[in-house]
Design a protein around this motif. Structure first.
Motif, mmCIF file in Angstrom:
data_model
loop_
_atom_site.group_PDB
_atom_site.id
_atom_site.type_symbol
_atom_site.label_atom_id
_atom_site.label_comp_id
_atom_site.label_asym_id
_atom_site.label_seq_id
_atom_site.Cartn_x
_atom_site.Cartn_y
_atom_site.Cartn_z
ATOM 1 N N SER A 87 0.844 -1.192 0.000
ATOM 2 C CA SER A 87 0.000 0.000 0.000
ATOM 3 C C SER A 87 0.879 1.240 0.000
ATOM 4 O O SER A 87 2.030 1.203 0.391
ATOM 5 C CB SER A 87 -0.890 0.013 1.241
ATOM 6 N N GLY A 88 0.338 2.328 -0.437
ATOM 7 C CA GLY A 88 1.114 3.554 -0.519
ATOM 8 C C GLY A 88 1.629 4.025 0.819
ATOM 9 O O GLY A 88 2.678 4.637 0.888
ATOM 10 N N SER A 89 0.916 3.680 1.916
ATOM 11 C CA SER A 89 1.314 4.197 3.216
ATOM 12 C C SER A 89 2.650 3.653 3.674
ATOM 13 O O SER A 89 3.353 4.280 4.443
ATOM 14 C CB SER A 89 0.243 3.887 4.262
ATOM 15 N N THR A 90 3.028 2.452 3.203
ATOM 16 C CA THR A 90 4.309 1.886 3.642
ATOM 17 C C THR A 90 5.447 2.810 3.286
ATOM 18 O O THR A 90 6.346 3.051 4.077
ATOM 19 C CB THR A 90 4.537 0.506 2.999
ATOM 20 N N VAL A 93 23.101 -1.192 9.496
ATOM 21 C CA VAL A 93 22.392 -0.246 8.655
ATOM 22 C C VAL A 93 23.420 0.601 7.907
ATOM 23 O O VAL A 93 24.418 1.032 8.488
ATOM 24 C CB VAL A 93 21.436 0.633 9.491
ATOM 25 N N VAL A 94 23.196 0.822 6.624
ATOM 26 C CA VAL A 94 24.148 1.596 5.838
ATOM 27 C C VAL A 94 23.574 2.933 5.375
ATOM 28 O O VAL A 94 24.323 3.877 5.165
ATOM 29 C CB VAL A 94 24.685 0.814 4.618
ATOM 30 N N ALA A 95 22.252 3.003 5.216
ATOM 31 C CA ALA A 95 21.643 4.255 4.770
ATOM 32 C C ALA A 95 20.165 4.258 5.127
ATOM 33 O O ALA A 95 19.526 3.207 5.105
ATOM 34 C CB ALA A 95 21.808 4.434 3.258
ATOM 35 N N THR A 96 19.666 5.441 5.443
ATOM 36 C CA THR A 96 18.244 5.581 5.739
ATOM 37 C C THR A 96 17.702 6.828 5.060
ATOM 38 O O THR A 96 18.456 7.778 4.788
ATOM 39 C CB THR A 96 17.969 5.691 7.250
ATOM 40 N N ILE A 97 16.404 6.819 4.801
ATOM 41 C CA ILE A 97 15.737 7.994 4.243
ATOM 42 C C ILE A 97 14.375 8.115 4.908
ATOM 43 O O ILE A 97 13.631 7.142 5.005
ATOM 44 C CB ILE A 97 15.625 7.903 2.707
ATOM 45 N N THR A 98 14.080 9.308 5.411
ATOM 46 C CA THR A 98 12.811 9.526 6.090
ATOM 47 C C THR A 98 11.709 9.801 5.077
ATOM 48 O O THR A 98 11.960 9.976 3.882
ATOM 49 C CB THR A 98 12.909 10.706 7.053
ATOM 50 N N SER A 99 10.488 9.867 5.570
ATOM 51 C CA SER A 99 9.360 10.179 4.693
ATOM 52 C C SER A 99 9.510 11.568 4.086
ATOM 53 O O SER A 99 9.022 11.834 2.990
ATOM 54 C CB SER A 99 8.047 10.081 5.469
ATOM 55 N N GLY A 100 10.243 12.433 4.772
ATOM 56 C CA GLY A 100 10.461 13.778 4.266
ATOM 57 C C GLY A 100 11.683 13.906 3.378
ATOM 58 O O GLY A 100 11.968 14.988 2.859
ATOM 59 N N GLY A 101 12.417 12.793 3.222
ATOM 60 C CA GLY A 101 13.566 12.810 2.319
ATOM 61 C C GLY A 101 14.907 13.067 2.976
ATOM 62 O O GLY A 101 15.928 13.153 2.284
ATOM 63 N N THR A 128 24.243 6.465 -2.320
ATOM 64 C CA THR A 128 23.170 7.447 -2.280
ATOM 65 C C THR A 128 21.833 6.725 -2.186
ATOM 66 O O THR A 128 21.531 5.866 -3.023
ATOM 67 C CB THR A 128 23.171 8.342 -3.536
ATOM 68 N N ILE A 129 21.049 7.075 -1.175
ATOM 69 C CA ILE A 129 19.712 6.506 -1.016
ATOM 70 C C ILE A 129 18.703 7.519 -1.534
ATOM 71 O O ILE A 129 18.856 8.739 -1.343
ATOM 72 C CB ILE A 129 19.433 6.124 0.455
ATOM 73 N N SER A 130 17.685 7.020 -2.214
ATOM 74 C CA SER A 130 16.644 7.911 -2.749
ATOM 75 C C SER A 130 15.331 7.151 -2.781
ATOM 76 O O SER A 130 15.305 5.920 -2.704
ATOM 77 C CB SER A 130 17.022 8.405 -4.152
ATOM 78 N N ARG A 131 14.249 7.888 -2.900
ATOM 79 C CA ARG A 131 12.947 7.236 -2.948
ATOM 80 C C ARG A 131 12.127 7.821 -4.089
ATOM 81 O O ARG A 131 12.211 9.013 -4.378
ATOM 82 C CB ARG A 131 12.203 7.378 -1.620
ATOM 83 N N GLU A 132 11.380 6.968 -4.734
ATOM 84 C CA GLU A 132 10.481 7.384 -5.806
ATOM 85 C C GLU A 132 9.075 6.965 -5.387
ATOM 86 O O GLU A 132 8.692 5.799 -5.559
ATOM 87 C CB GLU A 132 10.880 6.745 -7.125
ATOM 88 N N SER A 133 8.347 7.891 -4.831
ATOM 89 C CA SER A 133 7.055 7.570 -4.225
ATOM 90 C C SER A 133 6.064 6.997 -5.232
ATOM 91 O O SER A 133 5.311 6.072 -4.922
ATOM 92 C CB SER A 133 6.468 8.814 -3.565
#
Length: 124
Positions: free
Chosen positions: A28-31, A50-58, A71-76
């Motif tokens: 689901s999108g909420s994850t 743990v090697v890298a983390t990214i919050t919901s705010g980036g 580099t960690i990144s997220r594509e919502s």
């Protein structure tokens, strides 16, 4: 659960991009929209770290051993988190996992069961 993919064999100095996607009820999108996501790795005979983390705010955070190289990144829209790994070293060789995480008492703690990891092999 979150599933990691994209591992493989690479020469030292090379690059790989790992992907982390949700499966089952976690799809689901909420994850991804509400949770921080972390990349972990476990080398033979060593504890998972743990090697890298990214919050919901980036906001991103990296282990000292990978700063400047990963580099960690997220594509919502794709519900995917990536780990771009450059200048790979033999000591980066490990099984890489991803998980939802939270910051608690100065530590990143995983908050879901472990999914499938992906093996990264770095040849010297």
């Amino acid at each position: 659960q979150l599933q990691a993919s994209g591992g493989g064999l690479v020469q030292a100095g090379g690059s790989l991009r790992l992907s982390c996607a949700a499966s089952g009820s976690a799809a689901s999108g909420s994850t991804f929209s509400r949770n921080a996501i972390g990349w972990y790795r476990q080398a033979p005979g060593k504890e998972r770290e743990v090697v890298a983390t990214i919050t919901s705010g980036g906001t991103t955070n990296y282990a000292d051993s990978v700063k400047g190289r990963f580099t960690i990144s997220r594509e919502s829209a794709k519900k995917t988190v990536y780990l771009q790994m450059n200048s790979l070293k033999p000591e980066d060789m490990a099984v890489y996992y991803c998980n939802t995480v939270r910051w608690y008492h100065d530590l990143w703690l995983h908050t879901s069961s472990w999914g499938q990891g992906t093996l990264v092999t770095v040849s010297s």
